[in-house]
Design a protein around this motif. Sequence first.
Motif, mmCIF file in Angstrom:
data_model
loop_
_atom_site.group_PDB
_atom_site.id
_atom_site.type_symbol
_atom_site.label_atom_id
_atom_site.label_comp_id
_atom_site.label_asym_id
_atom_site.label_seq_id
_atom_site.Cartn_x
_atom_site.Cartn_y
_atom_site.Cartn_z
ATOM 1 N N LEU A 394 10.218 -4.739 -15.938
ATOM 2 C CA LEU A 394 8.956 -4.022 -15.755
ATOM 3 C C LEU A 394 8.064 -4.762 -14.759
ATOM 4 O O LEU A 394 7.951 -5.978 -14.791
ATOM 5 N N LEU A 395 7.418 -4.006 -13.888
ATOM 6 C CA LEU A 395 6.683 -4.609 -12.779
ATOM 7 C C LEU A 395 5.203 -4.755 -13.093
ATOM 8 O O LEU A 395 4.658 -4.070 -13.961
ATOM 9 N N ASN A 396 4.588 -5.616 -12.312
ATOM 10 C CA ASN A 396 3.158 -5.839 -12.425
ATOM 11 C C ASN A 396 2.486 -5.014 -11.308
ATOM 12 O O ASN A 396 2.893 -5.098 -10.160
ATOM 13 N N PRO A 397 1.480 -4.169 -11.649
ATOM 14 C CA PRO A 397 0.956 -3.225 -10.654
ATOM 15 C C PRO A 397 0.378 -3.906 -9.416
ATOM 16 O O PRO A 397 0.579 -3.448 -8.293
ATOM 17 N N ASN A 398 -0.327 -5.019 -9.609
ATOM 18 C CA ASN A 398 -0.946 -5.673 -8.454
ATOM 19 C C ASN A 398 0.095 -6.281 -7.530
ATOM 20 O O ASN A 398 -0.047 -6.284 -6.316
ATOM 21 N N GLN A 399 1.151 -6.767 -8.182
ATOM 22 C CA GLN A 399 2.243 -7.378 -7.429
ATOM 23 C C GLN A 399 2.842 -6.341 -6.450
ATOM 24 O O GLN A 399 3.039 -6.630 -5.276
ATOM 25 N N VAL A 400 3.069 -5.123 -6.909
ATOM 26 C CA VAL A 400 3.680 -4.118 -6.033
ATOM 27 C C VAL A 400 2.700 -3.732 -4.920
ATOM 28 O O VAL A 400 3.077 -3.575 -3.766
ATOM 29 N N ARG A 401 1.430 -3.623 -5.302
ATOM 30 C CA ARG A 401 0.416 -3.301 -4.279
ATOM 31 C C ARG A 401 0.389 -4.381 -3.195
ATOM 32 O O ARG A 401 0.363 -4.080 -2.008
ATOM 33 N N ASP A 402 0.425 -5.635 -3.627
ATOM 34 C CA ASP A 402 0.448 -6.737 -2.649
ATOM 35 C C ASP A 402 1.673 -6.637 -1.748
ATOM 36 O O ASP A 402 1.608 -6.895 -0.559
ATOM 37 N N GLU A 403 2.794 -6.287 -2.350
ATOM 38 C CA GLU A 403 4.021 -6.193 -1.550
ATOM 39 C C GLU A 403 3.953 -5.032 -0.554
ATOM 40 O O GLU A 403 4.460 -5.137 0.561
ATOM 41 N N PHE A 404 3.319 -3.941 -0.943
ATOM 42 C CA PHE A 404 3.113 -2.833 0.016
ATOM 43 C C PHE A 404 2.308 -3.354 1.215
ATOM 44 O O PHE A 404 2.618 -3.067 2.354
ATOM 45 N N GLU A 405 1.278 -4.147 0.900
ATOM 46 C CA GLU A 405 0.455 -4.695 1.991
ATOM 47 C C GLU A 405 1.261 -5.660 2.844
ATOM 48 O O GLU A 405 1.225 -5.599 4.069
ATOM 49 N N GLU A 406 1.995 -6.535 2.159
ATOM 50 C CA GLU A 406 2.765 -7.534 2.898
ATOM 51 C C GLU A 406 3.814 -6.888 3.807
ATOM 52 O O GLU A 406 4.139 -7.421 4.876
ATOM 53 N N ALA A 407 4.320 -5.728 3.383
ATOM 54 C CA ALA A 407 5.311 -5.022 4.215
ATOM 55 C C ALA A 407 4.637 -4.328 5.397
ATOM 56 O O ALA A 407 5.308 -3.713 6.225
ATOM 57 N N GLY A 408 3.310 -4.387 5.470
ATOM 58 C CA GLY A 408 2.606 -3.825 6.627
ATOM 59 C C GLY A 408 2.259 -2.351 6.464
ATOM 60 O O GLY A 408 2.075 -1.646 7.449
ATOM 61 N N LEU A 409 2.153 -1.890 5.237
ATOM 62 C CA LEU A 409 1.795 -0.476 5.011
ATOM 63 C C LEU A 409 0.282 -0.340 4.907
ATOM 64 O O LEU A 409 -0.412 -1.289 4.524
ATOM 65 N N GLN A 410 -0.206 0.854 5.227
ATOM 66 C CA GLN A 410 -1.662 1.079 5.244
ATOM 67 C C GLN A 410 -2.047 2.212 4.292
ATOM 68 O O GLN A 410 -1.204 2.997 3.870
ATOM 69 N N ASP A 411 -3.359 2.343 4.064
ATOM 70 C CA ASP A 411 -3.915 3.426 3.221
ATOM 71 C C ASP A 411 -3.181 3.487 1.882
ATOM 72 O O ASP A 411 -2.682 4.542 1.469
ATOM 73 N N ILE A 412 -3.079 2.341 1.249
ATOM 74 C CA ILE A 412 -2.298 2.283 0.008
ATOM 75 C C ILE A 412 -3.120 2.875 -1.145
ATOM 76 O O ILE A 412 -4.284 2.528 -1.327
ATOM 77 N N GLU A 413 -2.489 3.758 -1.892
ATOM 78 C CA GLU A 413 -3.142 4.321 -3.075
ATOM 79 C C GLU A 413 -2.176 4.220 -4.246
ATOM 80 O O GLU A 413 -0.961 4.337 -4.047
ATOM 81 N N SER A 414 -2.727 4.046 -5.450
ATOM 82 C CA SER A 414 -1.839 4.043 -6.614
ATOM 83 C C SER A 414 -2.518 4.704 -7.797
ATOM 84 O O SER A 414 -3.749 4.849 -7.825
ATOM 85 N N LEU A 415 -1.694 5.064 -8.749
ATOM 86 C CA LEU A 415 -2.189 5.784 -9.920
ATOM 87 C C LEU A 415 -1.327 5.365 -11.110
ATOM 88 O O LEU A 415 -0.120 5.160 -10.938
ATOM 89 N N GLU A 416 -1.942 5.215 -12.277
ATOM 90 C CA GLU A 416 -1.123 4.877 -13.443
ATOM 91 C C GLU A 416 -0.910 6.099 -14.320
ATOM 92 O O GLU A 416 -1.851 6.834 -14.593
ATOM 93 N N VAL A 417 0.340 6.288 -14.747
ATOM 94 C CA VAL A 417 0.646 7.368 -15.687
ATOM 95 C C VAL A 417 1.260 6.732 -16.927
ATOM 96 O O VAL A 417 1.595 5.548 -16.912
ATOM 97 N N SER A 418 1.398 7.524 -17.969
ATOM 98 C CA SER A 418 1.933 6.980 -19.201
ATOM 99 C C SER A 418 3.301 7.618 -19.481
ATOM 100 O O SER A 418 3.433 8.846 -19.476
#
Length: 496
Positions: A394-418
């Motif tokens: 199971l992943l940590n949400p901030n970790q994935v967001r950071d990795e999106f940034e590190e990969a050079g992606l822009q306008d990152i948005e996320s949402l949590e579902v259950s």
Amino acid sequence: MFIYPDLTQALHRFWAAGLVISPWLAGVDEDGRFDPVIHELLSVRARECAFTHWTEAERGLVLNDLAAPERMAQIAVYEIAASTAVHLAHETFGELDVDETLALEAMTRVENFVGQHRFGTLLQLYMLVTSWENHNALLYYEEIPERAFVRGTWHRPWVDYSLSEELMFGALLGNIRLLRRGESRFVLLTDEGRDVLARTTKMLDKAGYFRQRLTMLHVSQFNLFETYEQLSGEIWPQVMEQRRQFLQWAGVQMGMKVLELGCANGVLTFDGGLTDQVGPSGFVVAVDPAMSMLARARSKQKRLGIDWVSFRQGRAEELPIEEERFDAAIGVAFLHFTDRLQALREMKRVVRPGGTIASFHPLKANLNVPFFREWFAPILELAAKRNDQPRDFLLNPNQVRDEFEEAGLQDIESLEVSIKSSFHDPDKVVQHYIRGVGLFGEELAPLPWKARENLIEELIERGRFVCDQYAESERVLYFPGQWIKGHKPFNQSTEL
Ligand SMILES: C[S@@+](CC[C@H](N)C(=O)[O-])C[C@H]1O[C@@H](n2cnc3c(N)ncnc32)[C@H](O)[C@@H]1O
């Protein structure tokens, strides 16, 4: 003490040559892997290879002139070729059956490696990995009856030969010893052996061996996981609808060219509505490393008569696809199996500037719920021994967001579902979570083979007890899930 040199580079060259050594092959039955014709073919070729290349100079390189058992070189060649052949069967057909063509291809790979990198290197790698496997099992069990050790019954049931040479050699090096008790003899690890285990664990970890082993285990498990779709429907009853909503949220539209990662048997591709959303004016290329899953996806495609999708074998980290081909690269429940940064960079490479990268994956959940604690206690205990939380995917949400940034992606948005997960039928729950998607794969993979099998059986038994003790309404967990998307920048100079 016999100390292995740093074999990190050699191990990387070994993988690059398409070779593997067996320990990930859990689940192979105890009668061995091959029919007698294939066994004989590999044995003869291994004998020839060892006879030609196991020279005095190579012995000096590997063993600092220690006298190794004569058959060891031949066994090493056989075992590497045999494991590679089974690996090829998985990669090529999604099954374990090896035919003559695959066996010969595996042998050719071994010979090419030996031609380029010396026979001694091949043998060093074999000894490193198998000694880790032997010592790791001895550490876990503390002692193993000699008969079980030489047959590999508890820790390497897939080998087709006796481990008596390895036992002798381990004793000669002072890493293992034999203890007589009454009529029986037992194999034990010495203090030196513990030291060697600690060193080899460190080296193999640094070289990425354990990660590679876990990945192979995942893919082979998925190849054999025929009931994935049925069980995920029962255990995660709302996820199909969430897949559809995720596609909308990610902005998948009619006419788009979409790359789907980790498509398995086409559960998002067809049932989740991906091909419907892009329609015949767009197209989908769907990728997965597990061949048998792709075969199921293709037969679904045939049944549905949808021709604007094609399936390819591949991993997200190394896509068999040219640059900037797609409007979007997306996937559900695959990112946690990958080297994420590498996968995100590859996804970015294959979409056009402005294109979308999106993933839906499970996040860290509170597993400290009474029914779950009781059911999965043996796994929690493994973690407690290390004063740690159980290792899950199971992943940590901030970790994935950071990795999106590190990969050079822009306008990152996320949402949590259950994600609602029902724990009803113990056989199905254990099949799905433990043998199938591998929730605690990282916890189970380092266990000796039999310990892992026993633990899985124990989980089914415990599940029966827990299902009697807790009402159905109490046996529910809500895993948070993350939807995350980002875009490839238009201006390359803004990239990180
Ligand atoms: C849990 S299934 C998800 C299937 C499907 N996308 C869904 O919506 O349920 C995970 C899939 O990821 C695949 N996979 C494993 N490692 C991968 C990798 N490195 N790159 C891409 N897919 C991978 C597995 O073979 C498996 O089919």
